[in-house]
Structures are given as C-alpha cells and as structure tokens.
Design an enzyme around this catalytic site. Structure first.
Site, PDB file in Angstrom:
ATOM      1  N   GLU A 444      23.111 -20.817 -31.530  1.00  0.00           N
ATOM      2  CA  GLU A 444      21.836 -21.425 -31.950  1.00  0.00           C
ATOM      3  C   GLU A 444      21.075 -21.997 -30.756  1.00  0.00           C
ATOM      4  O   GLU A 444      20.429 -23.039 -30.864  1.00  0.00           O
ATOM      5  CB  GLU A 444      22.070 -22.532 -32.984  1.00  0.00           C
TER       6      GLU A 444
HETATM    7  C1  LIG Z   1      31.033 -17.455 -32.517  1.00  0.00           C
HETATM    8  C2  LIG Z   1      29.606 -17.059 -32.358  1.00  0.00           C
HETATM    9  C3  LIG Z   1      28.782 -17.006 -33.465  1.00  0.00           C
HETATM   10  C4  LIG Z   1      27.448 -16.579 -33.335  1.00  0.00           C
HETATM   11  N1  LIG Z   1      26.667 -16.437 -34.446  1.00  0.00           N
HETATM   12  C5  LIG Z   1      25.472 -15.803 -34.326  1.00  0.00           C
HETATM   13  C6  LIG Z   1      24.728 -15.404 -35.474  1.00  0.00           C
HETATM   14  O1  LIG Z   1      25.112 -15.671 -36.615  1.00  0.00           O
HETATM   15  N2  LIG Z   1      23.581 -14.709 -35.285  1.00  0.00           N
HETATM   16  C7  LIG Z   1      23.101 -14.396 -34.051  1.00  0.00           C
HETATM   17  O2  LIG Z   1      22.070 -13.746 -33.961  1.00  0.00           O
HETATM   18  N3  LIG Z   1      23.769 -14.773 -32.945  1.00  0.00           N
HETATM   19  C8  LIG Z   1      24.937 -15.452 -33.054  1.00  0.00           C
HETATM   20  N4  LIG Z   1      25.643 -15.796 -31.929  1.00  0.00           N
HETATM   21  C9  LIG Z   1      25.080 -15.517 -30.622  1.00  0.00           C
HETATM   22  C10 LIG Z   1      24.653 -16.774 -29.884  1.00  0.00           C
HETATM   23  O3  LIG Z   1      23.560 -17.370 -30.520  1.00  0.00           O
HETATM   24  C11 LIG Z   1      24.373 -16.373 -28.427  1.00  0.00           C
HETATM   25  O4  LIG Z   1      25.620 -16.055 -27.848  1.00  0.00           O
HETATM   26  C12 LIG Z   1      23.676 -17.467 -27.675  1.00  0.00           C
HETATM   27  O5  LIG Z   1      22.363 -17.613 -28.139  1.00  0.00           O
HETATM   28  C13 LIG Z   1      23.625 -17.192 -26.176  1.00  0.00           C
HETATM   29  O6  LIG Z   1      23.197 -15.891 -25.916  1.00  0.00           O
HETATM   30  P1  LIG Z   1      24.048 -14.954 -24.944  1.00  0.00           P
HETATM   31  O7  LIG Z   1      25.465 -15.006 -25.369  1.00  0.00           O
HETATM   32  O8  LIG Z   1      23.390 -13.634 -24.878  1.00  0.00           O
HETATM   33  O9  LIG Z   1      23.969 -15.653 -23.541  1.00  0.00           O
HETATM   34  P2  LIG Z   1      22.842 -15.419 -22.446  1.00  0.00           P
HETATM   35  O10 LIG Z   1      21.517 -15.425 -23.087  1.00  0.00           O
HETATM   36  O11 LIG Z   1      23.207 -14.264 -21.617  1.00  0.00           O
HETATM   37  O12 LIG Z   1      22.976 -16.745 -21.590  1.00  0.00           O
HETATM   38  C14 LIG Z   1      24.030 -16.957 -20.639  1.00  0.00           C
HETATM   39  C15 LIG Z   1      23.812 -18.293 -19.943  1.00  0.00           C
HETATM   40  O13 LIG Z   1      22.566 -18.279 -19.238  1.00  0.00           O
HETATM   41  C16 LIG Z   1      21.724 -19.336 -19.689  1.00  0.00           C
HETATM   42  N5  LIG Z   1      20.356 -18.826 -19.741  1.00  0.00           N
HETATM   43  C17 LIG Z   1      19.922 -17.672 -20.289  1.00  0.00           C
HETATM   44  N6  LIG Z   1      18.595 -17.564 -20.140  1.00  0.00           N
HETATM   45  C18 LIG Z   1      18.175 -18.669 -19.516  1.00  0.00           C
HETATM   46  C19 LIG Z   1      16.912 -19.155 -19.098  1.00  0.00           C
HETATM   47  N7  LIG Z   1      15.788 -18.470 -19.297  1.00  0.00           N
HETATM   48  N8  LIG Z   1      16.861 -20.352 -18.496  1.00  0.00           N
HETATM   49  C20 LIG Z   1      17.973 -21.072 -18.291  1.00  0.00           C
HETATM   50  N9  LIG Z   1      19.196 -20.663 -18.655  1.00  0.00           N
HETATM   51  C21 LIG Z   1      19.294 -19.482 -19.259  1.00  0.00           C
HETATM   52  C22 LIG Z   1      22.240 -19.736 -21.042  1.00  0.00           C
HETATM   53  O14 LIG Z   1      21.946 -21.100 -21.345  1.00  0.00           O
HETATM   54  C23 LIG Z   1      23.739 -19.489 -20.892  1.00  0.00           C
HETATM   55  O15 LIG Z   1      24.326 -20.603 -20.290  1.00  0.00           O
HETATM   56  C24 LIG Z   1      26.944 -16.261 -32.043  1.00  0.00           C
HETATM   57  C25 LIG Z   1      27.782 -16.352 -30.925  1.00  0.00           C
HETATM   58  C26 LIG Z   1      29.095 -16.715 -31.072  1.00  0.00           C
HETATM   59  C27 LIG Z   1      29.980 -16.734 -29.852  1.00  0.00           C
END
Ligand SMILES: Cc1cc2nc3c(=O)[nH]c(=O)nc-3n(C[C@H](O)[C@H](O)[C@H](O)COP(=O)(O)OP(=O)(O)OC[C@H]3O[C@@H](n4cnc5c(N)ncnc54)[C@H](O)[C@@H]3O)c2cc1C
Length: 607
Positions: A444
């Site tokens: 989230e």
């Molecule tokens: C158990 C679990 C349940 C989940 N449930 C859902 C769900 O129901 N529906 C759904 O759609 N998703 C879901 N997710 C996905 C979750 O919302 C994402 O994993 C999360 O939003 C982060 O995205 P990412 O993993 O692609 O990380 P990334 O976007 O790749 O980010 C990696 C890191 O870089 C940082 N970062 C990225 N972009 C920036 C920026 N512009 N500026 C500063 N920092 C940045 C982030 O803060 C993070 O620390 C779930 C994930 C898990 C693990």
C-alpha cells in the site's frame, strides 16, 4: 499458545471520554442507529468472536500457511469455518449502505472491528479487508448496473474483492503498467496481462472473487494518464446475480513469504478475461485513489494491531518470568528472583509498546471520526464539507500509514526482546507478530512513498503548508489553557506549543529550500514524515492525559482511578522518552542534500 484480549476498556475510553463518539454519531445522517447500546453490543460481539475464534487460528495458520495445488488455493485449517461465521454474523456489511444489504452504520465502527480482527489474526483479516476498498470503489465509481450486479454479494461477504495494481516490473511506478484491455463489440473488454503480489487473489473462502484491475486501453496515452479501471470477476456473473461460468483469470502461484503466511498472495494471469470498465477511460488511477486511501487507513491499523498483540504477550511474560533482583532492592522476597517487569529496561520496552498501541489507536480514532464526517457530507451533498474532510483525511493518511506501521514494527520487535531468546521461538507467537508486521511498511505504498505523498503532494503542492497550520492550530488550542500549569500538565502544554511552532517552521524552511534544490523533498521526506508522526502522536497523548486528569478531578469517569493515572503516566513517558526523537528527525530533515547525493553511483562499493 498466545492469546488475545480485545482492549475494550481503552476503546471505550477513547470513544466515550476522549472523542465523544455518542455525540458525534448523533450528529451523523447515518448515525441514528449507532446508539451507545448498539455500539457496545457490536464491540462486545466482535471482541468475543476475535478472542475465541480468530486468535486461536493465528499461530496454526502461520505454521500451516496457504496451499497451492493444481491452480487452486486453499487456506489453513479453520479459516473456512471462521469465514462462514464472519459472513453469517453480517460483519462485512456493518458500514455499507442498506440498499446493498449492509447495516448502514458509520464507517468508524468498521475500523474498530477491523483493529480487533487484525490483532487477533492479521492474515485472516486480509481476506475481508481487501474487499472493503473494492466495495468502496464500486460504490463511488461503478455504474448503477455494476453496483447492483456486484455489491450485494460483496457486502454480505459471500464474495470477496481484490486490488490488482502490481505487475512484475512495477509496484510503486504504476506508469509502467502493461496489462491490456481490448474493447469488444458488446461493450465489454478482454483483459490480458499478469498481476503479482495480489492479496486474497485466490482462495477457498468465497464462491467468487471480484478483481479490480488496472489496465491500458489500446489507444491510451503513455504513463499514468493512460490507465483505466476494470472489474473482472473470477466467475462471470449470471443475469440473476449468481456466479456462473469461469472467467479466464487463473492463479499461477502463491508467494512463499516472511510473514502473513495464512494470507494468500497470488500471481494472477489474465488471459483475455472478460472485464468491464469502471468510471471513465484513462481515469483509473484517479478512481483507484479511493481504494488506496481506504486500504491505507486499514494498513495503518496493522501497526496498532501488531503493537497491541505484541504488548499483550510481552506484558504477561514480563509479569511471570523472573530474573535477578530489581536494582532498587528485592521486590518479591518470597520468589527466587524478581519479575522482569521490575527492571527499568524491560519497563522501557513495555511502555514504548503501550505508548505506541494506545497513542496510535487515538490517532486512528480521530481519523475515523473524520472519515465519518466526510461520508456524512457525501450523504448530505455538502460539497464544501466533503472537500474539507477529504483534505484532512488526505493529510492524516500518509502519516498514519507511514508512521504507525514503522512504530508497529518497533513495538513488535520489542515484544520479542522482552521474551529474550524465547521471543525467537515460534510457539510463543512473538516472532510471528514481528514477521507479520514487517510487510505493513512495504505494501500500500512503502514508507518512502507515503513520505513523498505527505511532504510533496499534501503539504507543499496541495496546501502550501495549510494542512500543517490547520492541525497545529488544534494543538495550540489544546495546549493554550495549560501553558502556565505546574507539573507534567504544563510541561506537556509547553512542549506541544514548541512542537506546533517548530513543525510550521520546519515546513517553511523545507518549502524555501525545495524551490532551489530538486532533490530536497526526496531527501528529507521520511524524516519529515516521522517528525510529523511523533508530534501528532504527542498531541493525542496530551489529549488523552487531559481527559484522564479531568475524570480524576471530577470523579465522574466511567473508568477506575488507576486506569486514568496509567493514562497520564504513559503520556508522561511518551513526552519524556519518545517525543524527543522528533528533534533528531527535524535536524536530519534539515541536513544538506549534498552528503546524500554527492557520491558517484559507481563508488558505493569497491568489490
Ligand atoms: C505480501 C504482499 C501483499 C501485497 N498485496 C498487494 C495487492 O493486494 N495488490 C497489489 O496491487 N499489490 C500488492 N502488493 C505489492 C506492493 O504494494 C508493492 O510491493 C509495493 O507497492 C512496492 O512496489 P515494488 O515491490 O514494485 O517496489 P519498487 O516500486 O520497486 O520499490 C523498491 C524500493 O524503491 C523505493 N522507490 C521506488 N520508487 C521510488 C521513488 N520514486 N522515490 C523514492 N523511492 C522509491 C520504494 O520505496 C522501495 O523502497 C503486495 C506485496 C506484498 C509483498
């Protein structure tokens, strides 16, 4: 086995004595039914169901996890029966409109129920929890026909919902979404793509799952302006509203993960699945924000739920386990040693957990009241009030989600620490809480993204600092009459006043510097968020202490004198030991960006 006892006394104190919920409900268009008797009955029923049914499934659910077999997902033993009880109890529909089968009660009541469910068994609570945002999105943006097609079964809990945003290549940066939606002659769309990490994406608890999916139309502009929102059911819905033929959406696998192991996190493959557009083309992200705000307050609750559960475990252990003698002399001479709770460092850990759980709960109860008022403005078609409460909630949301989940994690960690080596062992349940709590700062929107939302969107661009000025005005009003008071009352009032002024100054300094330094907002935002969280929690601790003092003085409170004294003492602990952390965040927030940005990317390591 760990147990859970719903903190009803604390909840009643907040509802009746701090925030005056009875008067608040009496003012709401949908509050007439929320009489004190009805509210009490709901709290008690939810509490005993969470204590007796959900909590006993928490440890076993974690141990067993979910199963994935031949494309089918099943939940751990006991979950199906518990979910049936949830549906039969009408819990999902508590705050949803009567016309779709709900009970039409104020939103805040669902929040109070959700905390208890989450503390008892977070994994379980995610299945109905994800439905809430799905229902809210449909309520707000779907057509009349779509609402009557999906909402009755979602509101009853017979069906559950999901939010399908994340794809393998992107979670934060939704501009990169690739899932496609091809328009069909009959007005429907064929959805093709892969979504991952979808909570409650597949399971055996409900007869249908309604996916809310972000996808691109063929002629969509690139980036976030080209994303549309679709409703895609697992089973297509027949004309009589029942679940019919299987849609082309399948579960490819579920994740093996650190915590919340009884919550199924699915990879979903959409292979030309039938979907229908919700809201206007290319405006999906805008609509999705309803979904995200609801979900984010839900996740802020996760911080509190885990802090409470971990505190309960740690407190009972610290009263029972004996180790050495207290520094100030024997306290329990008839025992071989004194209980852990006599040691100052153990007390520091317990009081930190307590301050986080109860301070965070107060923050959530304030936000829940604002959510009720916003919904009330919608019911009364009062656009100005709606915008006002929406802005307030928009300010609360990233602070609550970001700060409370970070603090919940700290509390969960401290719970393990109080148990010593036993905290690391599964059967006590403390390490599970820490593992379960870890995800809350990630999904989230990570803490980093909440911080950018707070400082960038809400404070600087959205309001040029007005949201901080508005909130600090409330702080000053609380502190003003007590500035000259003696003892901790005066100290708290003066500290609150100092922090209110300082929060505005910090905002102004960042605003000035951000105009010249493009990296400043990103470099300072997490410290700004944590600073804001500590100060806001300070306000709600001062408020609780003031209410407790008034009750002690008048002798008119519903609680015991010991209860009120403990409130004041926890507030004193918060102001002495936790609020000072705000200053470190303030100084770090004002540090030059140079030390963060000067290092060449290639020089981070020299293997
Ligand atoms: C158990 C679990 C349940 C989940 N449930 C859902 C769900 O129901 N529906 C759904 O759609 N998703 C879901 N997710 C996905 C979750 O919302 C994402 O994993 C999360 O939003 C982060 O995205 P990412 O993993 O692609 O990380 P990334 O976007 O790749 O980010 C990696 C890191 O870089 C940082 N970062 C990225 N972009 C920036 C920026 N512009 N500026 C500063 N920092 C940045 C982030 O803060 C993070 O620390 C779930 C994930 C898990 C693990």
């Amino acid at each position: 086995m760990p147990t859970y006892k719903a903190p009803l006394r604390d909840m009643r104190f907040l509802m009746n004595e701090v925030f005056d919920y009875p008067a608040h409900y009496a003012r709401l268009a949908n509050g007439a039914e929320a009489t004190p008797e009805m509210v009490e009955a709901i709290l008690e029923a939810a509490a005993s169901w969470c204590e007796e049914v959900l909590a006993p499934l928490n440890l076993s659910g974690d141990q067993e996890g979910c199963h994935f077999n031949a494309g089918k997902v099943s939940t751990p033993a006991g979950f199906r029966e518990a979910y049936r009880q949830f549906v039969d109890g009408g819990w999902q529909g508590l705050s949803f409109p009567v016309e779709y089968g709900g009970q039409g009660l104020p939103t805040s009541l669902s929040v109070f129920k959700a905390e208890m469910m989450g503390a008892a068994n977070w994994s379980f609570s995610m299945y109905p929890g994800l439905s809430l945002g799905c229902i809210n999105t449909l309520l707000r943006y779907a057509s009349e026909a779509q609402r009557s097609q999906y909402l009755p079964a979602l509101v009853s809990g017979e069906w559950t919902g999901t939010m399908c945003l994340t794809e393998p290549q992107c979670g934060t940066d939704l501009a990169q979404i690739r899932t496609r939606a091809e328009p069909q002659p009959d007005g429907s769309y064929r959805i093709t793509g892969t979504k991952m990490f979808i909570s409650a994406g597949d399971h055996d608890l409900a007869e249908n799952i309604v996916h809310i999916v972000l996808a691109r139309l063929p002629d969509a502009p690139a980036g976030t302006r080209g994303i549309s929102l679709f409703v895609v059911p697992k089973f297509l819905v027949d004309s009589d509203g029942s679940a019919g033929q299987r849609n082309a959406v399948s579960c490819g696998s579920i994740e093996h993960k650190m915590g919340i192991r009884a919550s199924a996190t699915a990879v979903l493959n959409f292979d030309a699945a039938v979907g229908h557009l919700i809201f206007e083309p290319n405006k999906g992200l805008e609509a999705m924000f309803t979904f995200m705000n609801t979900a984010r307050i839900g996740i802020a609750l996760q911080g509190i739920a885990h802090a409470e559960a971990s505190f309960q475990g740690a407190l009972s252990y610290a009263r029972d386990r004996r180790s050495m003698r207290a520094l100030s002399g024997k306290k329990e001479p008839d025992s071989i040693a004194d209980a852990l709770i006599w040691h100052p460092d153990v007390r520091r850990m317990l009081l930190t957990q307590k301050a986080i759980a109860e301070g965070g709960r107060a923050m959530i109860y304030a936000a829940a009241q604002t959510a009720d008022l916003m919904f009330n403005a919608v019911l009364e078609d009062d656009r100005a009030a709606q915008a006002q409460y929406d802005n307030m909630l928009g300010f609360y949301t990233p602070i609550l989600k970001g700060f409370l989940t970070e603090m919940g994690l700290e509390a969960a960690n401290l719970g393990m620490q109080v148990f010593g080596g036993h905290g690391y062992i599964h059967e006590h349940g403390m390490e599970q809480i820490a593992r379960d709590a870890r995800i809350a700062t990630l999904y989230e929107g990570t803490t980093g993204i909440q911080a950018l939302d707070l400082l960038g969107r809400k404070v600087l661009i959205g309001s040029r600092g007005k949201c901080v000025r508005d909130f600090t005005r409330i702080m000053l009003r609380l502190a003003g009459p007590h500035l000259a008071a003696r003892g901790s009352k005066g100290r708290m009032a003066r500290s609150l006043t100092r922090h209110a002024i300082q929060w505005n100054l910090l905002t102004l300094r960042i605003m000035w510097r951000a105009a010249r330094d493009r990296d400043l907002v990103g470099s300072t935002s997490v410290d700004y968020l944590m600073y804001s969280g500590y100060v806001m929690m300070g306000h709600f601790w001062a408020l609780q202490a003031e209410q407790a003092r008034q009750r002690l003085r008048s002798g008119q409170g519903a609680e015991s004198a010991d209860f009120y004294r403990a409130k004041i003492q926890t507030a004193e602990f918060y102001f002495d030991r936790l609020l000072p952390r705000a200053e470190a965040h303030r100084r770090s927030a004002l540090a030059p960006t140079r030390s963060l940005m000067q290092m060449d990317n290639g020089n981070f390591a020299f293997p």
